[in-house]
Design an enzyme around this catalytic site. Structure first.
Site, PDB file in Angstrom:
ATOM      1  N   TYR A 198     -21.241  11.390  60.697  1.00 17.51           N
ATOM      2  CA  TYR A 198     -20.419  11.566  61.901  1.00 17.51           C
ATOM      3  C   TYR A 198     -20.839  10.573  62.988  1.00 17.51           C
ATOM      4  CZ  TYR A 198     -19.163  13.576  66.454  1.00 17.51           C
ATOM      5  OH  TYR A 198     -18.728  13.741  67.746  1.00 17.51           O
TER       6      TYR A 198
ATOM      7  N   THR B  20     -20.250   9.894  71.065  1.00 21.27           N
ATOM      8  CA  THR B  20     -21.250  10.951  71.094  1.00 21.27           C
ATOM      9  C   THR B  20     -22.635  10.372  71.358  1.00 21.27           C
ATOM     10  OG1 THR B  20     -22.424  12.574  69.756  1.00 21.27           O
ATOM     11  CG2 THR B  20     -21.346  10.781  68.561  1.00 21.27           C
TER      12      THR B  20
HETATM   13  N1  NAD Z   1     -16.979  19.338  71.615  1.00 17.34           N
HETATM   14  C1  NAD Z   1     -18.117  18.699  71.731  1.00 17.34           C
HETATM   15  O1  NAD Z   1     -19.149  19.324  71.982  1.00 17.34           O
HETATM   16  C2  NAD Z   1     -18.183  17.195  71.580  1.00 17.34           C
HETATM   17  C3  NAD Z   1     -19.383  16.523  71.815  1.00 17.34           C
HETATM   18  C4  NAD Z   1     -19.434  15.127  71.707  1.00 17.34           C
HETATM   19  C5  NAD Z   1     -18.314  14.419  71.365  1.00 17.34           C
HETATM   20  N2  NAD Z   1     -17.164  15.099  71.111  1.00 17.34           N
HETATM   21  C6  NAD Z   1     -15.989  14.329  70.736  1.00 17.34           C
HETATM   22  O2  NAD Z   1     -14.927  14.714  71.577  1.00 17.34           O
HETATM   23  C7  NAD Z   1     -13.707  14.704  70.861  1.00 17.34           C
HETATM   24  C8  NAD Z   1     -12.990  16.042  70.992  1.00 17.34           C
HETATM   25  O3  NAD Z   1     -13.803  17.094  70.498  1.00 17.34           O
HETATM   26  P1  NAD Z   1     -13.262  18.597  70.439  1.00 17.34           P
HETATM   27  O4  NAD Z   1     -14.424  19.502  70.500  1.00 17.34           O
HETATM   28  O5  NAD Z   1     -12.164  18.741  71.402  1.00 17.34           O
HETATM   29  O6  NAD Z   1     -12.735  18.626  68.951  1.00 17.34           O
HETATM   30  P2  NAD Z   1     -11.499  19.473  68.352  1.00 17.34           P
HETATM   31  O7  NAD Z   1     -11.751  19.560  66.881  1.00 17.34           O
HETATM   32  O8  NAD Z   1     -11.275  20.723  69.123  1.00 17.34           O
HETATM   33  O9  NAD Z   1     -10.270  18.516  68.630  1.00 17.34           O
HETATM   34  C9  NAD Z   1      -9.981  17.396  67.833  1.00 17.34           C
HETATM   35  C10 NAD Z   1      -8.488  17.315  67.711  1.00 17.34           C
HETATM   36  O10 NAD Z   1      -8.160  16.152  66.945  1.00 17.34           O
HETATM   37  C11 NAD Z   1      -7.181  16.509  65.962  1.00 17.34           C
HETATM   38  N3  NAD Z   1      -7.390  15.608  64.825  1.00 17.34           N
HETATM   39  C12 NAD Z   1      -8.471  15.529  64.029  1.00 17.34           C
HETATM   40  N4  NAD Z   1      -8.290  14.591  63.083  1.00 17.34           N
HETATM   41  C13 NAD Z   1      -7.041  14.068  63.299  1.00 17.34           C
HETATM   42  C14 NAD Z   1      -6.287  13.062  62.657  1.00 17.34           C
HETATM   43  N5  NAD Z   1      -6.755  12.411  61.578  1.00 17.34           N
HETATM   44  N6  NAD Z   1      -5.055  12.788  63.136  1.00 17.34           N
HETATM   45  C15 NAD Z   1      -4.549  13.439  64.218  1.00 17.34           C
HETATM   46  N7  NAD Z   1      -5.239  14.399  64.867  1.00 17.34           N
HETATM   47  C16 NAD Z   1      -6.472  14.709  64.414  1.00 17.34           C
HETATM   48  C17 NAD Z   1      -7.463  17.955  65.621  1.00 17.34           C
HETATM   49  O11 NAD Z   1      -6.360  18.647  65.075  1.00 17.34           O
HETATM   50  C18 NAD Z   1      -7.871  18.517  66.981  1.00 17.34           C
HETATM   51  O12 NAD Z   1      -6.767  19.003  67.709  1.00 17.34           O
HETATM   52  C19 NAD Z   1     -14.046  14.309  69.429  1.00 17.34           C
HETATM   53  O13 NAD Z   1     -13.861  12.923  69.290  1.00 17.34           O
HETATM   54  C20 NAD Z   1     -15.514  14.639  69.330  1.00 17.34           C
HETATM   55  O14 NAD Z   1     -16.163  13.829  68.364  1.00 17.34           O
HETATM   56  C21 NAD Z   1     -17.064  16.452  71.214  1.00 17.34           C
END
Ligand code: NAD
Length: 327
Positions: A141, A117
């Site tokens: 985070y 991030t």
């Molecule tokens: N969405 C955003 O705006 C954004 C921005 C910057 C970075 N990110 C990063 O991108 C990635 C995806 O984000 P997203 O929005 O798709 O999130 P999301 O919450 O929709 O997806 C995360 C997935 O990981 C799974 N998960 C979480 N903890 C777990 C564990 N311990 N074991 C197995 N599965 C697990 C969840 O069930 C979920 O399906 C993350 O790493 C997030 O930090 C997202």
């Protein structure tokens, strides 16, 4: 054609990545504990229900599929929750990544892409963030993501695994085929929260903080279309396969929008007026986060061509209005 493990493939970004990989002919294996993801979103390849905390289960799942690469999206990414319970973020994001790296090492995985991030940079007075900007993470985070980056670099230095780290924020929009889209519960992201109000699923939109040192007092953020982000991941895997040297990429549109500007854009796309309330700041939020992507453009040939507000909001709105969607 390759077998690629997608951790978090039941979540928002991961599901879009699986769809693209499958369309390109790859086997996209989802590893997910469904803590914030959805079983229904896993439609494009095999599913392994597994928590990153389960080191043995994870190692067995990775070994079973003998993947060529891993895209690591699974994370605890709720900033406010990470402030309330830092150990939760460290366990999921750092301990979970360590377990995944051990599994990858044991299975001889050649390529690894980590979702990080731009929040690792913290507030930098509205300066456009790049790969060389200093890091000063402002929440558990963000600190846990920075620690995962370091763990990955150390692991790769020893094992020779090729890796890339993508720093981005505020992903928005939905799949052009309307099969998948953004769906978090609770929803903490601005555009789907605003669309929930338009759809009558919430009464009013609460703006989290109107006293930030920005022109209109609300936070400024960079938004990237989820399909553009998937493009970057595909290009990143190719880059690693070619033996590309660069490892750290910021993926931003280079343009920041304040919360109030996003609200106006949602109103324009949906033809409604949004009832808005000023609320307190959320713990861990920075005033202005905008990042560039010059390196990703030069090295990966990445173009965030869909990352305009009308396009992202339009796609998210079309997804929210799809037939049969009642959540
Ligand atoms: N969405 C955003 O705006 C954004 C921005 C910057 C970075 N990110 C990063 O991108 C990635 C995806 O984000 P997203 O929005 O798709 O999130 P999301 O919450 O929709 O997806 C995360 C997935 O990981 C799974 N998960 C979480 N903890 C777990 C564990 N311990 N074991 C197995 N599965 C697990 C969840 O069930 C979920 O399906 C993350 O790493 C997030 O930090 C997202």
């Amino acid at each position: 054609l390759a077998t690629i493990i997608v951790t978090g493939g039941a979540g928002y970004v991961g599901a879009h990545a699986c769809k693209r990989l499958a369309r390109d002919g790859h086997v996209a294996v989802t590893i997910d504990n469904l803590s914030t993801g959805w079983r229904d979103a896993v439609r494009f390849g095999p599913f392994e229900g597994c928590d990153l905390a389960d080191a043995d289960g994870l190692a067995a799942a990775v070994a079973r599929h003998r993947p060529d690469a891993i895209l690591h999206f699974a994370a605890m990414s709720d900033i406010e929750r990470s402030v309330a319970d830092p150990a939760l973020a460290w366990r999921a994001n750092v301990a979970g990544t360590l377990n995944l790296l051990a599994a990858a090492g044991a299975a001889g995985v050649a390529r690894f892409v980590l979702s990080s991030t731009c929040a690792v940079h913290g507030d930098q007075d509205g300066v456009l963030l790049t790969e060389t900007s200093p890091v000063q993470p402002a929440s558990p985070y963000a600190r846990s993501k920075l620690a995962s980056e370091m763990a990955l670099a150390d692991h790769a230095a020893r094992s020779g695994m090729r890796y890339a780290i993508f720093r981005y924020f505020n992903v928005a929009g939905a799949d052009e085929g309307r099969e998948i889209g953004e769906f978090h519960r609770p929803e903490t992201h601005l555009i789907p929260r605003a669309l929930d109000v338009v759809r009558g699923r919430a009464d009013r939109l609460v703006i989290n903080g109107t006293d930030f040192p920005t022109p209109d007092g609300t936070c400024i953020r960079d938004f990237v279309h989820v399909e553009d982000l998937v493009d970057a991941h595909v290009a990143g895997l190719d880059h690693l396969a070619r033996g590309g040297a660069e490892r750290l990429f910021c993926l931003g549109s280079g343009r920041g929008y304040s919360v109030r500007e996003v609200v106006r854009a949602v109103e324009a796309v949906t033809g409604t007026t949004l009832p808005v309330d000023a609320g307190p700041r959320r713990a861990g939020d920075s005033a202005s986060l905008v990042c560039g992507s010059r390196l990703a453009q030069d090295v990966l040939g990445w173009q965030p061509s869909r990352s305009t507000l009308p396009r992202m909001i339009g796609d998210a709105w079309a997804w929210a209005q799809r037939p049969g969607f009642s959540a």
